[in-house]
Design an enzyme around this catalytic site. Structure first.
Site, PDB file in Angstrom:
ATOM      1  N   LYS A 161      28.270  45.672 -28.225  1.00  0.00           N
ATOM      2  CA  LYS A 161      27.412  45.530 -29.399  1.00  0.00           C
ATOM      3  C   LYS A 161      26.430  44.362 -29.256  1.00  0.00           C
ATOM      4  CE  LYS A 161      29.386  43.480 -32.875  1.00  0.00           C
ATOM      5  NZ  LYS A 161      28.709  42.204 -33.194  1.00  0.00           N
ATOM      6  N   THR A 162      26.941  43.210 -28.833  1.00  0.00           N
ATOM      7  CA  THR A 162      26.087  42.022 -28.733  1.00  0.00           C
ATOM      8  C   THR A 162      24.974  42.225 -27.709  1.00  0.00           C
ATOM      9  OG1 THR A 162      27.964  40.619 -29.332  1.00  0.00           O
ATOM     10  CG2 THR A 162      26.077  39.536 -28.313  1.00  0.00           C
TER      11      THR A 162
ATOM     12  N   GLN B 295      36.299  48.314 -38.687  1.00  0.00           N
ATOM     13  CA  GLN B 295      36.608  46.885 -38.615  1.00  0.00           C
ATOM     14  C   GLN B 295      36.199  46.153 -39.891  1.00  0.00           C
ATOM     15  OE1 GLN B 295      36.092  44.958 -34.625  1.00  0.00           O
ATOM     16  NE2 GLN B 295      34.980  46.842 -34.136  1.00  0.00           N
TER      17      GLN B 295
ATOM     18  N   ARG C  77      41.879  43.577 -30.007  1.00  0.00           N
ATOM     19  CA  ARG C  77      41.612  42.259 -29.417  1.00  0.00           C
ATOM     20  C   ARG C  77      42.171  42.186 -27.998  1.00  0.00           C
ATOM     21  NH1 ARG C  77      37.691  41.814 -31.516  1.00  0.00           N
ATOM     22  NH2 ARG C  77      38.209  43.861 -32.317  1.00  0.00           N
TER      23      ARG C  77
ATOM     24  N   ASP D  26      23.754  42.206 -38.218  1.00  0.00           N
ATOM     25  CA  ASP D  26      24.959  42.376 -37.414  1.00  0.00           C
ATOM     26  C   ASP D  26      26.175  42.432 -38.335  1.00  0.00           C
ATOM     27  OD1 ASP D  26      26.598  42.584 -35.218  1.00  0.00           O
ATOM     28  OD2 ASP D  26      26.528  40.447 -34.711  1.00  0.00           O
ATOM     29  N   GLU D  27      27.260  43.045 -37.875  1.00  0.00           N
ATOM     30  CA  GLU D  27      28.519  43.143 -38.641  1.00  0.00           C
ATOM     31  C   GLU D  27      28.244  43.671 -40.057  1.00  0.00           C
ATOM     32  OE1 GLU D  27      31.198  42.856 -37.119  1.00  0.00           O
ATOM     33  OE2 GLU D  27      31.015  41.377 -35.510  1.00  0.00           O
TER      34      GLU D  27
END
Length: 735
Positions: free
Chosen positions: A40-41, A265, A645, A231-232
Site C-alpha cells: 500500500k505505501t 482492518q 502482523r 491513507d487508512e
C-alpha cells in the site's frame, strides 16, 4: 566539464500490474482496497511521484495520513524518486495539516493564530473543573465518560445548541442519570474558546466550521489543493469524511480524490471511526466514474498465515469482497498453545520464544507478543525477566505525560498564549510562590463569571498585598518569557524558562532515585528541543514559502514570516510539533527488544514471529462486544489485524482459567480459533498440558473435549446451524 546525469530508474517497474494501474490512475475518484502486506505505501508513494513526474505541482497535492511517521516516510520515498520537489507535497496527519490551515485562518472563527492545542489530560482537567464547579456527582458524571461523549458529539458535528434539540440524546442522558451533560458540554466549549485553545477534535470540528461558514476561505483551499489522497481511509470518522468532501465536492469539481484502505482492518470504532465511510465510498462517487483497484497479493506473510486470516474474516457480514494470496510458500503452520492458567500461558509463550531464538536464530526485535488488553502484559513481563529476555512494553505512560515534563511544557505554552487557563492553573503556584489553592479557585471562579481568561483576572482584579506581590512576580515572569520567545529559538527559550521559573532548582532538591529521574526527564526534554532546533531535515511539511499559498501569514511568536517554513525553529512551532504527535510516532525505538503491545497498537507493524495471546471468550472477543453483531465484527477484524502482523511464525495461545478483576475465571477458547481451518494448524508438535496427537490429526485431539469438533463446527456455523461459539464449556484446542 559537466558531470553525467544519473539515469532515472523506472520506479513503475517495481509495481505489479494492479499496483501500477492504481498508481497511474491520477484523475477522478479512485478507491484502492489494500489488503495487509500488499504494498500500500509503495503504491501511495509512487502515485504521488507519478503525479509530480506527469507535471502536477507538488504543493497542489494533499496527502492525509494518521501518523506523522507515515507522512515522513512517504515524503522521503517520494523525494528519492523525484528529488527535492517531493518535500513540497502537503503530507501529514489530518490534525497536523488542518492545524496549519487554522493557524492562518483562525481569526475567521474567533481564535488567535497562536491557539493552544489541548491534549487528553488538558481536556479531562477542564471537564473535571466544570463538574466540580457544578457540584455534580463524580460517579454519575465520570470525567472520562463526559470527555468521550463530548468527543463523539464533535465527531458527529453536533454543537451544544444542536444537542439540546435532540430529544433522543437528552432522553439518553436522563436514563443514564446525567441530565446536565449538555450544560457541561456548553461550558467546556466556551472555556476552551476563551482560553484560545482547541482540543484534538476541534482541529477537525473548527476547520469544518471554517469551511462551512466562510465560502471564500473554502474556495481558496479548493484552488490550492487540486489533488487529495487519504491513507487508512477505513479509520476515518464522520467528521473527517465530511471535511474531505468539502475539499472536493462542488459544482464543476473533477473529484480528484484517491482513498486507500482496507475495510477488514477497521478497528477504531471506539475512537469514532466508522467502517461505513469506506463501505459507502463506492456509491458516493459512482456518478463521477469511480475506479476501484484491489491489491490482493500479500508480500509479508506465508500462505498458512494468509489463508487463516482469509477464513476468519469471511465470517464478517458487511465487507468489500477480496481474496488475499501469497507467493511466499506455505511456510510454518500456526501453533496453538493451551495452558491451564494465565501464568502457565506466560511460561509457555516464553518457552516458545526461547525455542524460536535458538532454533531459527530470531532476534528479540523480530518477535512480538500481542494481547487484547494492556493488563495482560504482566505475566509475560514476569517470564521475560525470568528468562532474561530483553523486552519493551508499549502503551504505558508517554514521556510527554510525565508530571515534570507537563509542568515545563505548561510554562512554554504560557509563554506563547497567556490565555491558556489549563497551563496557568498548572504552574501559577509551582514551584510554590504564595498563591494558594483558595486563591486559584477564586481566580478561576471570577474568570468564569465574567467569561474572561484567568490571565485577565490576574492583571485586572485587586488581591491582598501579599498575594498581589506574588501574582505580580508571576505575571512579570511570564511576560518576560513571552518577550524571549519572540526573538529566540525554542531551545534558548525553553532552557531559560526551565531555570528562571525555578523548576530546575525545585527538582534538584529531590535527591532520591525518583527525583534524579525526574530531573533527567527535564534534561531529556531540553535535549529534544535542541534536536528540533538543530535538525535541518524537513520532518513535517517542508513546502517552499513561495509555493505554500501562506506566504503572507506572519508568525507573531517567532518573527518568522511564514509559520509553515521548514526553518521555523520557534517555541510555537516546537509546541505544535509535540502536540500533534500520535501514539505510533513513538513506537519504533532502536534496540533488540521483544515487543509487548495491544493489538490496537500493533496495526501497521510487522514481525517475523507473532504471539496472539488470551484467545478466550469474554477476553478476545471482548465481553463488551457481545451486545451487537457490529461489535463482534470489529473484534474479528482486530483478530485479522493481529494475524496479518506475522511474516513467518504465528502462535495462538489461551488459558483455561485466569484471574480477572481479582477473581479466577474460566472461559471457553475464543470462537476465532474455531474459524481457522485445521489444515493451517500445527498438530505435529503440540504445546500444552495434554498429550500429543498424531501428526495431522488435530481434530481428533479435540473430539473428546468438543463433541462436534473444531472442523465440523465451521461448516455448521457457515450454514447458519450453530450460533454458540463452542458446543460445550471447556471445549477446544488440546495444545
Amino acid at each position: 566539464m559537466t558531470s553525467p546525469v544519473p539515469q532515472q530508474r523506472n520506479y513503475l517497474d517495481e509495481l505489479n500490474n494492479i499496483q501500477r494501474q492504481a498508481a497511474t490512475q491520477i484523475d477522478g475518484p479512485v478507491l484502492v482496497v489494500a489488503g495487509p502486506g500488499s504494498g500500500k505505501t509503495r503504491v501511495l508513494t509512487y502515485r504521488i511521484a507519478h503525479m509530480i513526474q506527469s507535471g502536477m505541482a507538488p504543493w497542489e497535492i494533499m496527502a492525509l495520513t494518521f501518523t506523522n511517521k507515515s507522512a515522513k516516510e512517504m515524503k522521503e520515498r517520494i523525494t528519492k524518486v523525484v528529488g527535492p520537489r517531493g518535500e513540497r507535497v502537503w503530507a501529514g496527519t489530518f490534525h497536523s495539516l488542518f492545524a496549519k490551515i487554522l493557524r492562518v485562518e483562525a481569526e475567521h472563527i474567533g481564535y488567535p493564530s497562536n491557539f493552544t492545542i489541548y491534549d487528553s489530560d488538558d481536556t479531562k482537567s477542564v471537564v473535571t473543573a466544570i463538574i466540580n464547579e457544578m457540584n455534580l456527582n463524580k460517579e454519575q458524571y465520570n470525567a472520562n465518560t463526559i470527555k468521550s461523549r463530548i468527543s463523539s458529539c464533535k465527531s458527529n458535528l453536533i454543537t451544544p445548541k444542536m444537542y439540546v434539540t435532540r430529544a433522543d440524546m437528552m432522553e439518553d442522558d436522563k436514563a443514564a442519570k446525567r441530565p446536565f451533560f449538555h450544560q457541561i458540554y456548553e461550558k467546556y466549549v466556551a472555556r476552551c474558546k476563551r482560553s484560545g485553545a482547541m482540543d484534538f477534535d476541534d482541529l477537525l470540528f473548527r476547520l469544518y466550521e471554517l469551511f462551512q461558514n466562510h465560502p471564500a476561505v473554502t474556495n481558496k483551499y479548493r484552488q490550492k489543493f487540486k489533488y487529495l489522497m487519504v491513507d487508512e481511509f477505513q479509520d476515518t470518522n464522520h467528521l473527517q469524511y465530511s471535511i474531505v468532501k468539502k475539499f472536493i465536492s462542488y459544482e464543476g469539481s473533477p473529484r480528484n480524490i484517491c482513498v486507500v484502505g482496507d475495510d477488514a482492518q477497521s478497528i477504531y470504532a471506539f475512537r469514532g471511526a466508522t467502517i461505513q465511510n469506506i463501505l459507502d465510498y463506492e456509491n458516493d462517487f459512482k456518478p463521477h466514474g469511480i475506479r476501484i483497484f484491489k491489491l490482493e497479493q500479500n508480500y509479508r506473510s506465508t500462505e498458512h498465515i494468509v489463508q487463516a486470516a482469509n477464513e476468519v474474516i469471511s465470517f464478517n457480514r458487511n465487507q468489500i469482497q477480496k481474496t488475499i494470496f501469497s507467493d511466499k510458500g506455505e511456510g510454518q503452520r500456526i501453533r496453538v498453545i493451551r495452558a491451564i492458567t494465565d501464568s502457565e500461558e506466560g511460561k509457555r509463550v516464553a518457552d516458545a520464544i526461547m525455542e524460536q531464538k535458538n532454533r531459527w536464530h530470531l532476534a528479540n526485535k523480530e518477535i512480538a507478543i500481542l494481547y487484547r488488553t494492556n493488563a495482560q502484559s504482566r505475566v509475560f513481563e514476569e517470564w521475560m525477566r525470568h528468562y532474561n529476555v530483553q523486552y519493551r512494553v508499549y502503551g504505558g505512560m508517554s514521556f510527554y505525560q510525565r508530571k515534570e515534563v507537563k509542568d515545563l511544557i505548561a510554562y512554554l505554552r504560557l509563554a506563547i498564549n497567556q490565555q491558556d487557563d489549563e497551563a496557568l492553573r498548572r504552574v501559577i503556584n509551582y514551584p510554590k510562590r504564595a498563591i494558594g489553592g483558595t486563591t486559584i479557585d477564586k481566580i478561576a471562579a471570577t474568570a468564569d463569571s465574567h467569561s474572561m481568561p484567568m490571565w485577565k483576572v490576574l492583571t485586572q482584579v485587586d488581591f491582598p498585598a501579599r498575594t498581589r506581590s506574588a501574582i505580580d512576580h508571576f505575571v512579570a515572569m511570564i511576560k518576560d518569557f513571552s518577550e524571549k520567545a519572540k526573538s529566540h529559538d525554542a531551545h534558548v527559550v525553553a532552557e531559560y524558562i526551565a531555570r528562571r521559573s525555578g523548576l530546575m532548582d525545585e527538582l534538584k532538591q529531590d535527591t532520591t532515585v525518583e527525583g534524579i529521574q525526574r530531573l533527567d526527564n527535564i534534561t531529556s526534554l531540553l535535549d529534544g528541543i535542541k534536536t528540533f532546533v538543530e535538525n535541518d531535515v524537513v520532518e513535517d511539511f517542508g513546502f517552499g514559502i513561495a509555493d505554500s499559498g501562506l506566504e503572507d501569514a506572519p508568525n507573531p511568536q517567532s518573527g518568522i514570516r511564514n509559520p509553515e517554513s521548514a526553518m521555523d525553529k520557534s517555541l510555537a512551532a516546537y509546541l505544535q510539533n509535540i502536540a500533534l504527535m500520535t501514539d505510533q510516532d513513538d513506537q519504533t525505538k532502536e534496540g533488540d527488544y521483544v515487543t509487548l503491545m495491544s493489538v490496537h497498537s500493533a496495526k501497521g507493524l510487522e514481525f517475523k514471529s507473532v504471539f496472539i495471546t488470551g484467545l478466550e471468550e469474554q477476553l478476545f472477543p471482548s465481553f463488551m462486544s457481545f451486545d451487537t453483531p457490529e461489535g463482534l465484527d470489529e473484534e474479528r477484524r482486530l483478530f485479522y489485524v493481529a494475524i496479518t502482523r506475522a511474516e513467518q511464525f504465528l502462535t495462538l495461545s489461551y488459558a483455561a482459567s485466569r484471574y480477572r478483576f481479582g477473581q479466577e475465571r474460566s472461559n471457553p477458547p475464543s470462537r476465532f480459533l474455531d474459524e481457522i481451518n485445521m489444515a493451517h494448524l500445527d498438530a505435529s508438535s503440540p504445546i500444552g498440558s495434554r498429550s500429543a496427537a498424531p501428526a495431522g490429526k488435530f481434530e481428533r485431539a479435540h473430539a473428546h473435549a468438543a463433541p462436534d469438533g473444531w472442523f465440523r463446527t465451521i461448516k455448521k456455523r457457515r450454514d447458519g446451524q450453530l450460533q454458540a461459539p463452542w458446543p460445550a464449556a471447556g471445549g477446544g484446542a488440546a495444545h
